[in-house]
Design an enzyme around this catalytic site. Sequence first.
Site, PDB file in Angstrom:
ATOM      1  N   TYR A  53       0.832  -1.202   0.000  1.00 37.01           N
ATOM      2  CA  TYR A  53       0.000   0.000   0.000  1.00 37.01           C
ATOM      3  C   TYR A  53       0.864   1.249   0.000  1.00 37.01           C
ATOM      4  CZ  TYR A  53      -4.041  -2.887   1.443  1.00 37.01           C
ATOM      5  OH  TYR A  53      -5.041  -3.817   1.519  1.00 37.01           O
ATOM      6  N   SER A 236     -13.572  -4.192   1.481  1.00 39.97           N
ATOM      7  CA  SER A 236     -14.528  -3.550   0.562  1.00 39.97           C
ATOM      8  C   SER A 236     -15.982  -3.764   0.983  1.00 39.97           C
ATOM      9  CB  SER A 236     -14.323  -4.046  -0.877  1.00 39.97           C
ATOM     10  OG  SER A 236     -13.130  -3.559  -1.406  1.00 39.97           O
ATOM     11  N   LYS A 246     -22.986   7.000  -4.722  1.00 36.30           N
ATOM     12  CA  LYS A 246     -22.400   8.192  -5.338  1.00 36.30           C
ATOM     13  C   LYS A 246     -22.082   8.010  -6.819  1.00 36.30           C
ATOM     14  CE  LYS A 246     -17.658   7.219  -3.737  1.00 36.30           C
ATOM     15  NZ  LYS A 246     -16.582   7.691  -2.840  1.00 36.30           N
TER      16      LYS A 246
END
Length: 347
Positions: A53, A236, A246
């Site tokens: 990451y 997730s 959205k």
Amino acid sequence: MKMNPLGRTGLTVSEYCLGTMTFGTQTSEEGAHAQMDLALDHGINFIDAAEMYPVNPISAETQGRTEEYLGTWFAKTGRRKDWVLATKHSGVGMKHVRDGAPITAQSVPEAIEGSLKRLQTDHIDLYQLHWPNRGSYMFRQNWDYDPSAQNKEKTLANMLEVLEALQKEVDRGTIGAIGLSNESAWGTSQWLRLSEDRGLPRVASVQNEYSLLCRLYDTDMAEMSLNEDVGLLAFSPLATGLLTGKYQNGQTPEGSRKAINGDLGGRVSVRVFDAVQAYLDIAAKHGIDPVHMAMAFTVQRPFMCSSIFGATTLEQLEHILKGADLRLSDEILKEINAANRAHPMPY
């Protein structure tokens, strides 16, 4: 914040886990530290990172920065012990980490030393293998993943050597528990069998994708979890933001994950927005925020250990935390299951 056992380790972790994969790209160091402060203030004691990451995007220039941000927070605050800290060893094919080498007995100590240095700590509470060397059904590969070419003898030999390497790290005090990620029921069962037969570290958790839109874990993996005390760490749970609504009606907010990664890692499909709408309609019918409903659904599953959510901004984190005490009624859960039948596996 409800606390759950982390496998058979004796550790307890909050049912919400702070995900950090945007720390270093979409989220600044200052923003990352503010999120860590706020999460602790709301009873979250579990934080998850990975040596590869941040993402969005993944790059050689930023690899390892997420762990570095956690490390600077630990150094600044002196509050390392307030967290149950989890990170991950990258698997085969990640070119920015060890040139894409597989997980081996040789890579384990090297990877751990790198993470410890970046994290500015001497101990990782939960050390996870990010994905199996042999491949995975995760990341939308379930549609065509073919295990027929696997060599069982080589797979088991590798598992054993890795477990033995992890045992050395446990003995050295650098790691506590071990976990898997993007694993299958067969794979997890083999790790468990080898550890129990040889007295080696026992798998405490599996970190796989799980949400209203991705319920692959509901079958064989769920049965394994419940019988073996290996809880799911769901990643997730908001389906990369799809379940917030959205992205409905062709919207792509500026700076959003979809603006950076147009197909959301293969999750954008011809059916996904109808599926999302079905869950948005359930939330609206019952006067519930769809983000809160999506998170509550995951933590109410019987095999769940903790649900790993990410927030790009502090405001997003604040919004998610407002629903931390929500529990869904049987009526809502029945409607959710009906929607799942009507819109199965949308990606």
